[in-house]
Motif scaffolding. Structure first.
Motif, PDB file in Angstrom:
ATOM      1  N   ARG A 169      72.912  50.202  26.593  1.00 52.95           N
ATOM      2  CA  ARG A 169      72.380  49.533  25.402  1.00 52.95           C
ATOM      3  C   ARG A 169      70.858  49.439  25.479  1.00 52.95           C
ATOM      4  O   ARG A 169      70.162  49.583  24.479  1.00 52.95           O
ATOM      5  CB  ARG A 169      72.996  48.149  25.273  1.00 52.95           C
ATOM      6  N   ASP A 173      68.023  50.953  22.941  1.00 51.04           N
ATOM      7  CA  ASP A 173      67.026  50.075  22.334  1.00 51.04           C
ATOM      8  C   ASP A 173      65.615  50.639  22.486  1.00 51.04           C
ATOM      9  O   ASP A 173      64.860  50.728  21.521  1.00 51.04           O
ATOM     10  CB  ASP A 173      67.131  48.700  23.017  1.00 51.04           C
TER      11      ASP A 173
ATOM     12  N   ILE B  95      60.140  44.610  25.588  1.00 49.81           N
ATOM     13  CA  ILE B  95      61.419  44.048  25.992  1.00 49.81           C
ATOM     14  C   ILE B  95      62.517  44.700  25.152  1.00 49.81           C
ATOM     15  O   ILE B  95      62.232  45.284  24.115  1.00 49.81           O
ATOM     16  CB  ILE B  95      61.441  42.528  25.801  1.00 49.81           C
ATOM     17  N   PHE B  96      63.753  44.625  25.626  1.00 52.99           N
ATOM     18  CA  PHE B  96      64.851  45.201  24.854  1.00 52.99           C
ATOM     19  C   PHE B  96      65.237  44.207  23.779  1.00 52.99           C
ATOM     20  O   PHE B  96      65.852  43.179  24.047  1.00 52.99           O
ATOM     21  CB  PHE B  96      66.023  45.532  25.766  1.00 52.99           C
ATOM     22  N   LYS B  97      64.880  44.515  22.553  1.00 53.04           N
ATOM     23  CA  LYS B  97      64.968  43.544  21.468  1.00 53.04           C
ATOM     24  C   LYS B  97      66.380  43.097  21.169  1.00 53.04           C
ATOM     25  O   LYS B  97      66.617  41.973  20.768  1.00 53.04           O
ATOM     26  CB  LYS B  97      64.374  44.140  20.194  1.00 53.04           C
ATOM     27  N   GLU B  98      67.327  44.020  21.331  1.00 55.48           N
ATOM     28  CA  GLU B  98      68.677  43.670  20.904  1.00 55.48           C
ATOM     29  C   GLU B  98      69.533  43.096  22.023  1.00 55.48           C
ATOM     30  O   GLU B  98      70.689  42.769  21.824  1.00 55.48           O
ATOM     31  CB  GLU B  98      69.354  44.898  20.288  1.00 55.48           C
ATOM     32  N   LEU B  99      68.951  42.993  23.205  1.00 59.06           N
ATOM     33  CA  LEU B  99      69.681  42.399  24.316  1.00 59.06           C
ATOM     34  C   LEU B  99      69.274  40.936  24.455  1.00 59.06           C
ATOM     35  O   LEU B  99      68.187  40.548  24.037  1.00 59.06           O
ATOM     36  CB  LEU B  99      69.369  43.151  25.612  1.00 59.06           C
ATOM     37  N   THR B 100      70.136  40.148  25.087  1.00 54.86           N
ATOM     38  CA  THR B 100      69.769  38.750  25.295  1.00 54.86           C
ATOM     39  C   THR B 100      68.789  38.655  26.459  1.00 54.86           C
ATOM     40  O   THR B 100      68.561  39.637  27.169  1.00 54.86           O
ATOM     41  CB  THR B 100      70.994  37.892  25.628  1.00 54.86           C
ATOM     42  N   GLU B 103      70.470  39.492  29.688  1.00 56.56           N
ATOM     43  CA  GLU B 103      70.739  40.933  29.809  1.00 56.56           C
ATOM     44  C   GLU B 103      69.476  41.713  30.123  1.00 56.56           C
ATOM     45  O   GLU B 103      69.487  42.651  30.924  1.00 56.56           O
ATOM     46  CB  GLU B 103      71.377  41.457  28.515  1.00 56.56           C
ATOM     47  N   ILE B 106      68.937  41.397  33.705  1.00 52.36           N
ATOM     48  CA  ILE B 106      69.869  42.221  34.473  1.00 52.36           C
ATOM     49  C   ILE B 106      69.388  43.675  34.507  1.00 52.36           C
ATOM     50  O   ILE B 106      69.415  44.331  35.545  1.00 52.36           O
ATOM     51  CB  ILE B 106      71.294  42.125  33.893  1.00 52.36           C
ATOM     52  N   VAL B 107      68.928  44.162  33.362  1.00 50.33           N
ATOM     53  CA  VAL B 107      68.423  45.542  33.324  1.00 50.33           C
ATOM     54  C   VAL B 107      67.231  45.691  34.260  1.00 50.33           C
ATOM     55  O   VAL B 107      67.067  46.713  34.917  1.00 50.33           O
ATOM     56  CB  VAL B 107      68.033  45.948  31.889  1.00 50.33           C
ATOM     57  N   HIS B 110      68.100  46.777  37.617  1.00 56.78           N
ATOM     58  CA  HIS B 110      69.008  47.932  37.565  1.00 56.78           C
ATOM     59  C   HIS B 110      69.058  48.756  38.850  1.00 56.78           C
ATOM     60  O   HIS B 110      70.108  49.231  39.251  1.00 56.78           O
ATOM     61  CB  HIS B 110      68.611  48.843  36.399  1.00 56.78           C
ATOM     62  N   THR B 111      67.898  48.930  39.496  1.00 55.03           N
ATOM     63  CA  THR B 111      67.886  49.832  40.654  1.00 55.03           C
ATOM     64  C   THR B 111      68.223  49.123  41.965  1.00 55.03           C
ATOM     65  O   THR B 111      68.220  49.739  43.021  1.00 55.03           O
ATOM     66  CB  THR B 111      66.490  50.465  40.833  1.00 55.03           C
ATOM     67  N   ARG B 115      73.443  43.823  44.572  1.00 56.54           N
ATOM     68  CA  ARG B 115      73.866  43.277  43.281  1.00 56.54           C
ATOM     69  C   ARG B 115      74.264  41.802  43.377  1.00 56.54           C
ATOM     70  O   ARG B 115      74.181  41.070  42.399  1.00 56.54           O
ATOM     71  CB  ARG B 115      75.050  44.083  42.738  1.00 56.54           C
ATOM     72  N   VAL B 139      68.847  36.428  21.585  1.00 51.53           N
ATOM     73  CA  VAL B 139      68.473  37.833  21.461  1.00 51.53           C
ATOM     74  C   VAL B 139      66.951  37.927  21.564  1.00 51.53           C
ATOM     75  O   VAL B 139      66.222  37.241  20.857  1.00 51.53           O
ATOM     76  CB  VAL B 139      68.958  38.404  20.120  1.00 51.53           C
ATOM     77  N   ARG B 155      61.388  40.319  34.002  1.00 46.84           N
ATOM     78  CA  ARG B 155      62.176  41.530  34.192  1.00 46.84           C
ATOM     79  C   ARG B 155      61.629  42.324  35.377  1.00 46.84           C
ATOM     80  O   ARG B 155      62.385  42.884  36.169  1.00 46.84           O
ATOM     81  CB  ARG B 155      62.069  42.353  32.904  1.00 46.84           C
TER      82      ARG B 155
END
Lengths: 294, 266
Positions: A169, A173, B95-100, B103, B106-107, B110-111, B115, B139, B155
């Motif tokens: 996702r 985006d 930032i990822f606009k559509e993610l909370t 989230e 969390i992204v 990612h690497t 975890r 969001v 992030r």
């Protein structure tokens, strides 16, 4: 009233399969920006592969089903790797043309291997219908809805909670920002095509069991367009709801309008909806134009 | 030995446009280094050359090399570079606009291999930015600019990088908020032991929190030094801090000195 209920139920069954295929379509569009005209052929390939395994190689259905999913995933991976990846950065229209070509190639391939004749699955699900109140439902319908719902649920959870799903996702985006997070955008693209091929194959198997298998199964994939336009091209919940609505509309048109006009309305109604939706709400019910803070 | 060193690199976009012409800089472990310069000097390009994001924009390092912890990284993919411990906070927050909010964080991780610690580190980010905690399910696209910048830095924290590249964290923020963000950058440097390479337009603030500064003009470094020296340098004062004599506002009458005195510009 019973008649309407009956129609709605068969509409939901077909609609849930639309929803499943639409999910794959939306996924590719959302993650990679490509409109995949070969989605319907993914369906055809899935249906034929499973049929060949069951009818020609005498696999038990469950095994054939799982095996078909594996084949579909491999096919998705291969297509992305060989055809789509070299096209990254090319104009979007070229990529769309490529998917149209891809659909012809897949269709041709299926014709070459299995020929143009209609085929039917051997009877896999019991034909004894189930009575729910006044409504009669055949078992294959129940199984179809069950399968479609299961896969829709799995993927909804996948996108919501798994780290790979969230990364997908995120890539949809903002690709460059995703790259800066260390997400492999290539892997995400590959995954999108794999999932799209997988859900379409499931759809193909279900439709094949209901209606039989022939080369024009790909047209079923075309019906996905009204569904995704209705729900919004880039919305996964939209794909599901759009699929269900189109399925029910079709069934109602078949039940009430076809007898009056002598048939054919069933095929037309979804596309009439498509035109109307594009006129009044071009982004669909759930499609985002873009979150823009002023 | 320095953590990161950029040695005499040349960057070309689209095979023709030469942006960096022999750019060099060193970032010692544990310090804050700032990179200043006018628009179009090549600051962002330098950061992207380091983080590997250049390749996604048809840019290429054609000469020189970049080493991080003794290893050459200029040929690696962005994801490998992130894995090796460099994380870029891109200009304009992204930032990822559509993610909370959660989230997005969390992204950011990612690497990471560990975890299991993600949950704990989300709380760590919330302790730096209590405001994000209040909005953890919102969001991200609907948050204010300041909150989005906090999220972008949070992030980056999630990735636990050795080196954080920050591209204009003050962009478009109110002065008070800028101050708050800079204080947090300093805290991250001290508490998380993260080395920071900071690109800024706000030269005054950047020079105050950094240990060492570089000033770029058209694709290469024109001046560098300890930030205390730079702050006292008359040229820097005039062209970056807007003062002619200490504490005095510049008069328009003196503007004609501009060309003559900006002597590191050829």
């Amino acid at each position: 009233m019973d008649f309407l209920l009956q129609l709605l139920i068969s509409g939901i069954v077909v609609g849930s399969i639309y929803a499943l295929v639409a999910l794959g379509f939306v996924l590719i569009y959302k993650a990679t920006g490509v409109i995949n005209f070969a989605q319907g052929e993914f369906l055809t390939v899935g249906a034929y592969v499973c049929l060949a395994l069951v009818a020609q190689l005498q696999f038990p259905f469950w095994l054939a089903f799982l095996f078909t999913l594996v084949v579909a995933v491999l096919m998705g991976m291969l297509i992305e790797r060989v055809a789509l990846r070299p096209m990254i950065g090319e104009p979007i229209i070229s990529i769309i043309m490529l998917t149209i070509g891809l659909s012809s190639v897949l269709k041709g391939g299926v014709m070459m291997i299995w020929g143009p004749n209609n085929r039917a699955y051997p009877q896999i699900f019991s034909q004894v219908p189930i009575h729910v109140g006044p409504v009669v439902i055949s078992q294959i319908y129940l199984w179809s809805v069950g399968f479609a719902a299961l896969f829709l649920l799995i993927f909804t959870l996948f996108f919501k909670f798994s780290s790979a799903g969230i990364a997908m996702r995120a890539t949809a985006d903002d690709q460059q920002a995703a790259l800066s997070m260390g997400i492999s955008v290539k892997k995400v693209f590959g995954m999108a095509w794999c999932i799209a091929a997988l859900v379409s194959a499931v759809g193909g198997i279900l439709v094949g069991n209901i209606n039989g298998v022939n080369i024009s199964l790909g047209f079923f994939g075309l019906k996905v367009f009204p569904a995704v336009i209705l729900g919004g091209l880039d919305s996964i919940p939209g794909a599901i709801i759009g699929g269900l609505i189109i399925g029910m509309l079709e069934a109602i048109a078949a039940g009430y309008i076809d007898p009056l006009v002598g048939g054919g309305m069933k095929e037309v109604i979804p596309f009439m909806v498509l035109v109307v939706i594009l006129m009044v709400k071009p982004y669909g019910f759930f499609g985002t134009e873009e979150i823009e803070k002023v | 030995m320095s953590l990161l060193s950029v040695n005499n690199i040349e960057v070309i976009y689209n095979d023709v446009i030469l942006v960096l012409k022999g750019m060099s800089l060193d970032v010692p472990e544990g310090k804050i280094v700032t990179l200043l310069g006018a628009n179009g000097a090549g600051k962002t390009t330098t950061l992207k050359a380091i983080s590997g994001l250049l390749k996604a924009e048809d840019g290429e390092v054609t000469d020189g090399n970049i080493t991080f912890m003794g290893q050459e990284i200029n040929k690696r993919d962005a994801e490998d570079i992130v894995k090796s411990g460099i994380f870029q906070v891109m200009e304009g927050r992204r930032i990822f606009k559509e993610l909370t909010v959660t989230e997005n964080l969390i992204v950011g991780g990612h690497t990471r291999k560990d975890r299991g610690n993600i949950k704990r580190d989300i709380d760590m980010v919330f302790s730096y930015f209590p405001r994000l905690k209040e909005r953890f399910r919102q969001v991200a696209g609907y948050m204010s600019g300041g909150e989005q910048q906090m999220l972008a830095i949070g992030r980056a924290l999630m990735a636990k990088p050795r080196l954080m590249l920050m591209d204009e964290p003050s962009l478009g923020l109110a002065p008070l908020l800028v101050k708050e963000i800079f204080e947090i950058i300093e805290r991250i440097n001290k508490e998380e032991k993260t080395t920071i390479l900071l690109v800024e337009q706000n030269a005054n603030l950047a020079l105050r929190i950094a240990d060492y500064g570089y000033i770029m003009e058209s694709g290469k470094v024109m001046m560098d030094g300890d930030t205390t020296d730079l702050l006292n340098n008359p040229d820097v004062k005039e062209f970056y801090l807007g003062l002619s004599d200490v504490g005095q506002k510049k008069s328009y009458r003196d503007v004609k000195h501009y060309k003559r005195r900006k002597r590191w510009l050829s």
